[in-house]
Design an enzyme around this catalytic site. Structure first.
Site, PDB file in Angstrom:
ATOM      1  N   LYS A 173       0.739  -1.257   0.118  1.00  0.00           N
ATOM      2  CA  LYS A 173      -0.366  -0.041   0.398  1.00  0.00           C
ATOM      3  C   LYS A 173       0.608   0.802   0.488  1.00  0.00           C
ATOM      4  O   LYS A 173       1.945   1.141   1.217  1.00  0.00           O
ATOM      5  CB  LYS A 173      -0.789   0.115   1.558  1.00  0.00           C
ATOM      6  CG  LYS A 173      -1.780   1.447   1.210  1.00  0.00           C
ATOM      7  CD  LYS A 173      -2.794   1.399   2.205  1.00  0.00           C
ATOM      8  CE  LYS A 173      -2.866   1.941   3.992  1.00  0.00           C
ATOM      9  NZ  LYS A 173      -3.430   1.799   4.842  1.00  0.00           N
TER      10      LYS A 173
HETATM   11  C1  5RP Z   1      -2.562   4.092   8.527  1.00  0.00           C
HETATM   12  C2  5RP Z   1      -3.336   4.027   7.659  1.00  0.00           C
HETATM   13  C3  5RP Z   1      -4.687   3.798   6.671  1.00  0.00           C
HETATM   14  O1  5RP Z   1      -5.647   2.977   6.712  1.00  0.00           O
HETATM   15  C4  5RP Z   1      -4.330   4.011   5.375  1.00  0.00           C
HETATM   16  O2  5RP Z   1      -3.896   5.790   5.454  1.00  0.00           O
HETATM   17  C5  5RP Z   1      -5.385   4.574   4.732  1.00  0.00           C
HETATM   18  O3  5RP Z   1      -7.020   5.569   5.044  1.00  0.00           O
HETATM   19  P1  5RP Z   1      -6.628   6.844   3.978  1.00  0.00           P
HETATM   20  O4  5RP Z   1      -7.978   6.279   2.717  1.00  0.00           O
HETATM   21  O5  5RP Z   1      -7.805   7.400   5.103  1.00  0.00           O
HETATM   22  O6  5RP Z   1      -4.876   7.162   4.434  1.00  0.00           O
HETATM   23  O7  5RP Z   1      -2.733   2.207   7.044  1.00  0.00           O
HETATM   24  O8  5RP Z   1      -1.987   4.034   9.145  1.00  0.00           O
END
Ligand code: 5RP
Length: 267
Positions: A173
């Site tokens: 991610k």
């Molecule tokens: C925080 C995360 C969140 O899951 C990630 O940031 C995704 O959420 P958003 O779309 O609100 O950024 O891993 O550490």
């Protein structure tokens, strides 16, 4: 790939489309009661039918998610810091693989902080987690580039995502950026994007469309869904981009239709 690993991964990346809509609600693990997640169980209930998987912590999972629900779970297994500290990188593993198995999770998620003071600590923990994941057939998702001080450009994100994949991530991610195609091309594992801070719905749809167009397999999105005035409609529109090939303009039209023109009038 072992059957268990493959089967779990299929709950996250839909085999038919090769795409993924993961709903992220793990923010409280360092932010506390994040806006929109004060009552996470209530927030997610109407959204779950449109999510392929749900990313959260074990505390929220055990306390507010009905175990009869069959949504695949991506369990955050790192933590140990809070927004009260300047440096968010000082994280460690917070959940054992036994507990993850007890919770029947489809994947375990951990942040890595490439370039931070705690780079080595987080990369080592991440590698150990990948070892456990391999041992028990649980995919591991790497969360990259969280924190204010990270330069989220293609050079940095390319480095962080590649390192995550090299160490054993099944899914990585990261954040969208200019030149995102290069980030995806340099990462041998599937890439999903986080949505980041709440932005106007039209821009969030463009973000999802651009990311998928540049090769991401989908989104792991939180605030741009659950902080929207139209969360249920918003997740459906994001889903239409990720799974149905809609453009951001088509998804925006869909949002307008679903919300009865309320979006455009700003009411
Ligand atoms: C925080 C995360 C969140 O899951 C990630 O940031 C995704 O959420 P958003 O779309 O609100 O950024 O891993 O550490």
């Amino acid at each position: 790939m072992d059957w268990g690993m493959k089967n779990r991964l299929a709950g996250i990346i839909t085999p038919a489309s090769g795409r993924c809509v993961m709903l992220a609600i793990d923010h409280g693990y360092f932010q506390g009661p994040t806006t929109g997640l004060e009552q996470p169980g209530e927030t997610v209930k109407p959204l779950l039918p449109y999510a392929d998987s749900l990313m959260l912590t074990r505390g929220v999972l055990r306390n507010v998610i009905d175990a009869n629900n069959r949504i695949p779970i991506v369990l955050r297994v790192s933590g140990g810091t809070s927004i009260l500290k300047d440096d968010l990188s000082n994280e460690e593993r917070t959940v054992s693989v036994e507990d993850a198995l007890r919770l029947n999770v489809s994947a375990m998620a951990m942040s890595i902080f490439v370039g931070s003071e705690n780079e080595k600590q987080t990369l080592k923990s991440f590698s150990d987690l990948c070892d456990d994941g391999q041992k028990y057939g649980i995919p591991v998702l790497a969360v990259t580039a969280v924190g204010k001080e990270m330069a989220r450009d293609a050079r940095y994100l390319g480095l962080a995502t590649r390192i995550a994949a090299e160490l054993g991530a099944a899914v990585v991610k990261t954040y969208f950026c200019d030149g995102f195609e290069k980030v995806v091309a340099g990462c041998p594992a599937p890439v999903v994007i986080a949505g980041g801070k709440k932005i106007p719905e039209r821009d969030a749809l463009k973000l999802a469309y651009s990311a998928v167009g540049a090769g991401a397999v989908g989104v792991d999105m939180g605030r741009n869904i659950f902080q929207s005035k139209w969360p249920v409609e918003m997740i459906q529109c994001v889903r239409s981009i990720v799974h149905d090939g809609k453009t951001d303009a088509q998804a925006w039209d869909m949002l307008n239709e679903l919300t009865n023109e309320a979006v455009q009038s700003g009411s």
